[in-house]
Scaffold this motif. Structure first.
Motif, short mmCIF file in Angstrom:
data_model
loop_
_atom_site.label_atom_id
_atom_site.label_comp_id
_atom_site.label_asym_id
_atom_site.label_seq_id
_atom_site.Cartn_x
_atom_site.Cartn_y
_atom_site.Cartn_z
N THR A 97 1.10 -1.18 0.07
CA THR A 97 0.18 -0.08 0.16
C THR A 97 0.87 1.33 0.05
N THR A 99 1.98 5.15 0.35
CA THR A 99 1.79 6.19 1.28
C THR A 99 0.18 6.52 1.48
N VAL A 100 0.09 6.90 2.59
CA VAL A 100 -1.70 6.96 3.20
C VAL A 100 -1.07 7.67 4.37
N ASN A 102 -2.46 7.76 8.10
CA ASN A 102 -2.14 6.28 9.43
C ASN A 102 -4.13 7.22 9.71
N ARG A 108 2.25 9.14 8.40
CA ARG A 108 1.70 8.66 7.56
C ARG A 108 2.28 7.40 7.16
#
Length: 138
Positions: A97, A99-100, A102, A108
Motif C-alpha cells: 500500500t 503512502t496513506v 494513518n 503517514r
C-alpha cells in the motif's frame, strides 16, 4: 528499557539481511555465523529491530511453532524523514500500500513486503519531536 525485536522465520537469512541492508538497515555483527543455525539481527537507528533465522533452525529450537513462514502482523518502523525514506526504498521493494494517512491522522504510512512475504510499515509522524517525547515518556 529493553527493546522488542521479533524473530522472523525466513528461507535464507543471508539473502534477507542483504535485502534489509539495501533499504538502509544495519546488520549486527554477532560473531561467526553458525551455518547450521543462522541468526542475524537487523538494526534500525542502531537498535535491534528484527532477528531473522532460517525456518528449519528456528523450528528445531521451537518444534511447537506452526509450519511455514508467516506472521499475522505488521512490523512498523518510525522514521524522521518519511518522504526521503519512502522515495529511497520504493524502487527496491514490493509495495503493498503506497503512502496513506494513518488511522488517527497523525502521520503517514507506507507498506511493503520483504522477500519472505512479511509486511513492513514505515510510519512518518507529522511531528517527530512530539512523537519522540510521547514514546520516551511512557
Amino acid at each position: 528499557m529493553m527493546n522488542i525485536a521479533p524473530c522472523l522465520a525466513v528461507s535464507d537469512p543471508l539473502a534477507t539481511a542483504d535485502f534489509y541492508k539495501k533499504l538502509g538497515f544495519g546488520v549486527l555483527d554477532t560473531g561467526p555465523l553458525d551455518p547450521e543455525h543462522p541468526l542475524l539481527i537487523i538494526t534500525h537507528d542502531g537498535r535491534p529491530a528484527l532477528m531473522v533465522q532460517g525456518q528449519e533452525s528456528l523450528r528445531q529450537l521451537l518444534p511447537s511453532m506452526p509450519p511455514g513462514i508467516g506472521c499475522s502482523g505488521i512490523h512498523y518502523f518510525t522514521v524522521a524523514d518519511f518522504d526521503a525514506t519512502v522515495e529511497r526504498i520504493r524502487p527496491l521493494v514490493d509495495v503493498v500500500t503506497d503512502t496513506v494517512a494513518n488511522h488517527d491522522r497523525t502521520g503517514r504510512e507506507f507498506f511493503f513486503r520483504d522477500p519472505d512475504g512479511y509486511i513492513l510499515g514505515i510510519f512518518g509522524p507529522d511531528d517527530i519531536d512530539a512523537f519522540k517525547q510521547q514514546t520516551e515518556s511512557t
